[in-house]
Motif scaffolding. Structure first.
Motif, short mmCIF file in Angstrom:
data_model
loop_
_atom_site.label_atom_id
_atom_site.label_comp_id
_atom_site.label_asym_id
_atom_site.label_seq_id
_atom_site.Cartn_x
_atom_site.Cartn_y
_atom_site.Cartn_z
N PHE A 197 -2.77 4.13 -16.75
CA PHE A 197 -3.57 4.57 -15.60
C PHE A 197 -2.75 4.47 -14.32
O PHE A 197 -2.97 3.58 -13.51
N PRO A 198 -1.78 5.37 -14.18
CA PRO A 198 -0.92 5.28 -13.00
C PRO A 198 -1.71 5.34 -11.70
O PRO A 198 -1.26 4.86 -10.66
N ALA A 199 -2.92 5.93 -11.77
CA ALA A 199 -3.72 6.06 -10.56
C ALA A 199 -4.07 4.71 -9.96
O ALA A 199 -4.47 4.63 -8.79
N LEU A 200 -3.94 3.64 -10.74
CA LEU A 200 -4.37 2.34 -10.23
C LEU A 200 -3.31 1.66 -9.37
O LEU A 200 -3.61 0.70 -8.65
N THR A 201 -2.07 2.13 -9.43
CA THR A 201 -0.98 1.43 -8.77
C THR A 201 -1.23 1.32 -7.27
O THR A 201 -1.41 2.33 -6.59
N GLY A 202 -1.27 0.10 -6.79
CA GLY A 202 -1.43 -0.11 -5.36
C GLY A 202 -2.84 -0.42 -4.93
O GLY A 202 -3.07 -0.78 -3.78
N LEU A 203 -3.83 -0.26 -5.82
CA LEU A 203 -5.20 -0.59 -5.43
C LEU A 203 -5.39 -2.11 -5.45
O LEU A 203 -4.92 -2.78 -6.37
N HIS A 260 -4.06 16.35 -3.43
CA HIS A 260 -3.25 15.83 -2.33
C HIS A 260 -3.95 15.98 -0.99
O HIS A 260 -3.69 15.23 -0.04
N ALA A 261 -4.87 16.94 -0.91
CA ALA A 261 -5.63 17.12 0.33
C ALA A 261 -6.43 15.85 0.66
O ALA A 261 -6.68 15.57 1.84
N LEU A 262 -6.81 15.08 -0.35
CA LEU A 262 -7.52 13.82 -0.09
C LEU A 262 -6.59 12.82 0.60
O LEU A 262 -6.98 12.16 1.58
N THR A 263 -5.36 12.72 0.12
CA THR A 263 -4.39 11.82 0.77
C THR A 263 -4.21 12.23 2.23
O THR A 263 -4.28 11.39 3.15
N ASP A 264 -4.00 13.51 2.44
CA ASP A 264 -3.78 14.01 3.81
C ASP A 264 -4.98 13.74 4.70
O ASP A 264 -4.85 13.35 5.86
N LEU A 265 -6.17 13.98 4.16
CA LEU A 265 -7.39 13.77 4.93
C LEU A 265 -7.49 12.31 5.38
O LEU A 265 -7.77 12.02 6.55
N LEU A 266 -7.28 11.39 4.44
CA LEU A 266 -7.43 9.96 4.76
C LEU A 266 -6.38 9.53 5.79
O LEU A 266 -6.70 8.79 6.73
N LEU A 267 -5.16 10.00 5.63
CA LEU A 267 -4.11 9.64 6.59
C LEU A 267 -4.42 10.22 7.96
O LEU A 267 -4.26 9.55 8.99
N ALA A 281 -2.75 7.08 -0.57
CA ALA A 281 -3.16 6.79 0.81
C ALA A 281 -3.21 5.28 1.04
O ALA A 281 -2.82 4.80 2.11
N VAL A 282 -3.69 4.54 0.06
CA VAL A 282 -3.75 3.08 0.19
C VAL A 282 -2.34 2.51 0.35
O VAL A 282 -2.09 1.66 1.22
N ARG A 283 -1.41 3.00 -0.44
CA ARG A 283 -0.03 2.51 -0.34
C ARG A 283 0.58 2.85 1.01
O ARG A 283 1.46 2.15 1.50
N ALA A 284 0.08 3.93 1.62
CA ALA A 284 0.56 4.31 2.96
C ALA A 284 -0.19 3.58 4.07
O ALA A 284 0.01 3.88 5.25
N GLY A 285 -1.10 2.66 3.69
CA GLY A 285 -1.72 1.81 4.70
C GLY A 285 -3.18 2.08 5.00
O GLY A 285 -3.77 1.39 5.84
#
Ligand code: GBH
Length: 479
Positions: free
Chosen positions: A6-12, A349-356, A406-410
């Motif tokens: 589950f690579p999606a979990l990395t950083g949570l 990826h639009a979700l990452t961009d939106l959150l940032l 996005a979490v890993r980016a802060g």
């Protein structure tokens, strides 16, 4: 390692909340039981041509009678939290006056059953089911509705607040104001200019008054209070000045109308450019911004897909007939990515961009919860009696990965709720769209967990590091 599958979990973070979400009118049914009054959706669904096939929520998933079975599904899924909504017309059938105890009894039983299953309740107070009696007095166009909403919040918290510690005032006020009072695609189906802008403001005032009521009902300070918005990632179709200006008007309509008063202490700067003489408005009063901007413990974000927008002519050449969504913006289809059965582009990826982007634009944002994310797919039961919804698994996995990025980016995201636990009444689209990780066969009300349900259960287990189940020996199939 668990994260290998589950690579999606990395950083949570370790205490990240995993949940599933529903809403009252979409699942409960029992529309006329135990004193429930009609809501604007009961009325709207009965008008010809409003919903696909004339569908209503009269029965829906019959959750009102089957909630124990549905909570057993949640327990087996292993979620930390369940987001449901309270139906205002069950609590106050005409939107005012003393609560009908039978309506609150249902949410009382639901809450106790969740807690017994080890699941933390997250209650939304308003997921679009305004008591019809209040619409008859003007609905969200009038300030009185905001005051009624706060009184309803108070009686609900009074009954449930000793056990429910996470409250969401409104779900997606964008939809209530602009689909309800401008495009007419949601109840009450109005198509207005000033009425819709007044509704947007009164929804925010109702939120602020409800926050005040919820804090007053919580002297111990245990409650975590927020609102759920559906900010959009808006992509101009081209780099032309006209399309970029269109995207800025859409930013005002979709995002700044909510984020600016809630998190920046101002009304949007682009109002005049977006709405011309409709902008501003006598419905605003001194002190409203302070009320609306009261501090929150979290912001809920519902996210599904980005929107590509371009400049367009007014829908209606007659200025007097223009609605609040007639802002010379067209939404363009995408042909470069997969579309779900809603026709929505899959672009994680639009979700990452939106959150940032939101975090950069609004430094005062509280911690975030993704309160909805999911996809409608053409699920079919195969010969083995299962539903191999690989597209949904890919959608969820890729969006969790985008969130973790996005979490890993802060970005401070504390949790994620899948939309939805069950296939359900998808508003104007009726029962044709299936968002569930559990299939509902509406003829029999049988529940059938899809592959995505099992995938999500395994992901939650992996995140906890329990390794309660052995890893599969075969290579994973695109999970
Ligand atoms: C969320 O709405 C809602 O909170 C949830 O109740 C809903 O089930 C879920 O997402 C999935 O849609 O095609 O003209 O009928 C997100 C906003 C509202 C956008 C309904 C699409 C359909 C408009 N959605 N809308 S139409």
């Amino acid at each position: 390692t668990p994260q290998g599958r589950f690579p999606a979990l990395t950083g949570l973070p370790a205490d990240f909340v995993f949940g599933a979400a529903t809403a009252a009118y979409q699942i409960e049914g029992a529309h006329d039981e135990d004193g429930r009054g009609p809501s604007i959706w009961d009325t709207y669904c009965r008008e010809p041509g409003r919903t696909a096939g004339g569908a209503t929520g009269d029965i829906a998933c019959d959750h009102y009678h089957r909630y124990r079975e549905d909570i057993a599904l949640l327990r087996e899924l292993g979620v930390d939290s369940y987001r449901f909504s309270v139906a205002w017309p069950r609590v106050q059938p005409t939107g005012t006056g003393p609560a009908d105890p039978r309506g609150l009894d249902f949410y009382d039983r639901l809450t106790d059953e969740l807690l017994a299953a080890g699941i933390s309740p997250a209650a939304t107070l308003y997921h679009w089911d305004l008591p019809q009696a209040l619409e008859d007095r003007g609905g969200w166009r009038v300030r009185e509705t905001a005051e009624r909403f706060a009184a309803y919040a108070a009686v609900t918290a009074d009954r449930l607040g000793d056990r429910v510690h996470r409250w969401i005032t409104l779900n997606e006020p964008f939809c209530s104001a602009f689909l309800g009072y401008a495009t007419g695609r949601h109840a009450p189906g109005a198509r207005e200019g000033r009425g819709a802008l007044a509704a947007a403001h009164h929804l925010l005032v109702g939120h602020g008054l409800a926050v005040r009521a919820l804090r007053a009902a919580d002297p111990s300070g245990a409650a975590r209070i927020g609102i759920t918005l559906n900010p959009d990632r808006l992509l101009p179709a081209t780099g032309s000045p006209a399309d970029r200006a269109a995207a800025r008007r859409a930013e005002t309509l979709h995002n700044e109308t909510w984020f600016d008063p809630l998190f920046a202490g101002r009304y949007p700067r682009g109002e005049a450019e977006t709405w011309g003489e409709l902008a501003g408005g006598g419905h605003r009063r001194d002190g409203d911004l302070a009320l609306i901007g009261a501090p929150l413990d979290f912001l809920g974000i519902n996210y599904y897909r980005p929107l590509t927008v371009a400049e367009a002519p007014h829908h209606d050449p007659d200025p007097a007939a223009r609605t609040a969504t007639d802002i010379r913006v067209a939404e363009l289809p995408r042909d470069d990515v997969r579309l779900t059965t809603m026709g929505w582009p899959v672009d994680p990826h639009a979700l990452t961009d939106l959150l940032l982007d939101l975090t950069a634009r609004y430094p005062e944002l509280p911690p975030l919860l993704i309160t909805e994310n999911g996809s409608a797919e053409a699920d079919t039961v195969t010969g083995d009696g299962r539903i191999h919804d690989t597209e949904r698994v890919a959608y969820l996995s890729d969006h969790l990965a985008a969130l973790a990025e996005a979490v890993r980016a802060g970005v401070d995201v504390r949790g994620y709720y899948v939309w939805s636990l069950l296939d359900n009444f998808e508003w104007a689209r009726g029962y044709e769209q299936r968002f569930g990780i559990v299939r509902v066969d509406y003829a029999t009300q049988r529940r059938l967990p899809k592959d995505s349900y099992h995938w999500y259960r395994d992901l939650i287990t992996a995140h906890r590091g329990h390794q309660a189940r052995p890893e599969p020996t075969a290579p994973s199939t695109g999970e």
